[in-house]
Design an enzyme around this catalytic site. Sequence first.
Site, short mmCIF file in Angstrom:
data_model
loop_
_atom_site.label_atom_id
_atom_site.label_comp_id
_atom_site.label_asym_id
_atom_site.label_seq_id
_atom_site.Cartn_x
_atom_site.Cartn_y
_atom_site.Cartn_z
N ASN A 3 4.58 3.58 -2.64
CA ASN A 3 5.47 2.63 -3.29
C ASN A 3 5.17 2.49 -4.77
OD1 ASN A 3 7.17 -0.04 -3.44
ND2 ASN A 3 5.11 -0.64 -4.05
N LYS A 4 3.91 2.36 -5.11
CA LYS A 4 3.51 2.21 -6.52
C LYS A 4 3.84 3.47 -7.31
CE LYS A 4 -0.42 1.14 -9.51
NZ LYS A 4 -0.28 2.36 -10.34
N ASN A 58 1.64 0.97 6.24
CA ASN A 58 1.83 1.10 4.79
C ASN A 58 3.30 1.15 4.37
OD1 ASN A 58 -0.92 1.15 4.20
ND2 ASN A 58 -1.05 3.34 4.61
N ASP A 76 -9.50 5.06 4.09
CA ASP A 76 -8.26 4.42 4.52
C ASP A 76 -7.48 5.27 5.50
OD1 ASP A 76 -8.75 2.18 3.02
OD2 ASP A 76 -7.40 2.69 1.39
#
Length: 272
Positions: free
Chosen positions: A164-165, A122, A45
């Site tokens: 974020n998570k 992102n 990624d």
Amino acid sequence: MRVAIFANMGRKTQAVKQKLTRKFQERHFIIDEVTPEVVVTIGGDGTLLSAFYHYRQQLETIRFVGVHTGHLGFYTDWRDDEIDDLVISLQSDNRQSVSYPLLDVLVHYNNQDRPQRFLALNESTLKRASSTMVTDVYIGGELFERFRGDGLCISTPTGSTGYNKSVGGAVVHPDMEVMQIAEISSINNKVFRTLSSPMIIASNDWITLKPMASRENKQDLLLTVDSNSYHDHNIRQIRYKIAKERIKFAKYRHTHFWHRVQEAFIGDEYGD
């Protein structure tokens, strides 16, 4: 078809790149690193994120394909041992694609007349480098709260599984054209209050952050846009909204989003 190969410098990745380049040449693809129609990234990624920034001015005309040389990523659909199948899929290309939202970040400075614009795949964060950050948060132009804490994270749906998570934000399916704001260690007591919950913001709304200077009249702010960091003492405000641009992936075999989430965070324990 004009194709480009974007790879990291790992030994395994470079070997896959050489193999793919040879196969492209054998099948009479045009290797074009400047104006490609399809960009094949090899690595993970992080490599695809680098390719996104490299070709960010050509998003309208480019589709991406991700090959992973390690673990399955959220942007990489093909394994490095599936190069032959990938080439066959590219040969029979019907130009179909799937696209995901991006984050438009507009930064206004106290000492500049013109704002600076960024695109995030992102997320973007705003933090204080040395102490508590105090920032007024506006939703759709209306003051929502005065935030006090370590910082704020604004993410895209595809970015919702990342930083974020880790700060308590929700995982959002990328088919939803929304953005999310999540608090990073907010201060909540009898004097200071915030919502203290992540918020999903619709595509027709926008978020504005207006940071307040400290007693020493220094903001000491750290702005991040994906993996890029910007230190600046003169930010007046930052506006976030869903960008007009989108990132497109060639739709040959796009792995189901919830399968990616399950494999990345839960594993095969409950597969049976």
